[in-house]
Design an enzyme around this catalytic site. Structure first.
Site, short mmCIF file in Angstrom:
data_model
loop_
_atom_site.label_atom_id
_atom_site.label_comp_id
_atom_site.label_asym_id
_atom_site.label_seq_id
_atom_site.Cartn_x
_atom_site.Cartn_y
_atom_site.Cartn_z
N SER A 49 48.65 -83.34 -54.60
CA SER A 49 47.26 -83.77 -54.00
C SER A 49 47.48 -84.38 -52.80
CB SER A 49 46.70 -84.62 -55.09
OG SER A 49 45.38 -84.57 -54.77
N ASP A 186 43.52 -79.36 -59.52
CA ASP A 186 44.72 -80.44 -58.87
C ASP A 186 45.93 -80.35 -59.59
OD1 ASP A 186 45.43 -83.31 -58.55
OD2 ASP A 186 43.91 -83.11 -57.36
#
Length: 335
Positions: A49, A186
């Site tokens: 991320s 994610d």
């Protein structure tokens, strides 16, 4: 100040960078400080991320201009994040409050049908991926395969703008990122960050964890927002804790002489160190992970720099000595 080893060479180290939205600016500060540390050589990075955003910016800048180039590249990408966040945050489709309200009854396929993601423009404009590939760093970016629920680690030429976007795709605010025939969310759900690539790739045995989510938060949350915040912290730490427990178990087997050849050849000791950014950022609520004001990002950068200074003074001497400065057994196996 950290010292080089006896022959004066920089000691190799791997970095493991957690995600955390705008809190990734704290990691920017750590990288900014470490890039000027001549006694250490960053040779591998596993990231997720916002950590992935930092990793590719660092690698591209390093290839173009050495440590100073890396520092300049990091500042440029976070400046671009701030600029993109004027009115529409790159880590949430329309900021924390709107995203929180919308996700209760609508998905990004409803309120963002054209799949606009301001982070794409930031990454594509700011990161030269040919330079990333030429940097010489071992890079590993984690994302979560939506259909299989497994972690997917991108490395080498697989590291593209799409891989960064996949690693940073919050499913409540962005449509899943398609790469080939796979779709991703994610990486924090299944690898925040992933440590196993550092074990099997021949990366340096010394691993510095840069944690952005607190492992411990005293007190019992009672308000709805506080409960959700703590649930998110626990969820986004779960995969990392699982890997660290496995590493601690294997290290205990090695230390107790219970692994013999040829099995011993399959396992490798990791010496683990940590900068506990999550504990340093305890007072910052979840909403601040969506905050992109430049002054705020600089505040986090400076806190990260200070944390790196403290780590260099108190723990960096363990790098290269075959010992850890982060006690995995105490943290995750005892009590």
């Amino acid at each position: 100040m950290a010292k080089a080893n006896g022959n004066g060479k920089a000691r190799p180290v791997s970095l493991a960078l957690q995600g955390g939205g705008a809190h990734g600016a704290y990691t920017w500060g750590i990288l900014d400080r470490l890039s000027g540390e001549e006694s250490l050589a960053i040779e591998a990075i596993s990231a997720t991320s916002a950590g992935a955003l930092n990793a590719v910016a660092y690698a591209a800048g390093l290839a173009a201009g050495g440590p100073e180039g890396a520092r300049a590249s990091l500042e440029q990408i976070w400046r671009a994040v701030s600029d993109a966040g004027a009115g529409m945050n790159v880590f949430g489709a329309a900021g924390f409050q709107m995203a929180s309200a919308w996700q209760n009854f609508a998905s990004p396929y409803d309120f963002n049908p054209f799949n606009f993601n301001p982070l794409r423009r930031v990454v594509e404009r700011q990161v030269n991926f040919e330079a990333v590939h030429a940097s010489g760093l071992k890079l590993f970016l984690s994302a979560t395969n939506v259909e299989t629920g497994k972690v997917r680690v991108f490395s080498k030429d697989e590291i593209t703008a799409d891989a960064v976007l996949a690693s940073a795709c919050l499913p409540q605010t962005f449509q899943a990122v398609e790469i080939g025939e796979e779709v991703f969310w994610d990486g924090g759900f299944m690898g925040n960050p992933s440590l196993f690539p550092l074990i099997y790739s021949g990366a340096p045995q010394d691993v510095l964890l840069v944690l952005l989510n607190p492992l411990v938060r005293p007190g019992v949350p009672k308000r709805a927002a506080e409960i959700q915040e703590r649930l998110n912290e626990i969820s986004f730490n779960a995969s990392l804790i699982g890997e660290l427990r496995a590493i601690a178990f294997v290290q205990r087997l090695i230390d107790d002489g219970m692994l013999k050849e040829p099995m011993l050849k399959k396992y490798r000791r990791l010496n683990v160190h940590a900068i506990r950014g999550g504990q340093d950022l305890l007072s910052y609520g979840m909403a601040t992970k969506y905050e992109a004001r430049w002054r705020f990002l600089l505040e986090l950068r400076d806190r990260g720099r200070a944390a790196a200074d403290r780590w260099l003074s108190s723990c960096a001497q363990h790098v290269g000595t075959k010992t850890s400065s982060f006690d995995i057994r105490k943290e995750f196996l005892e009590g």
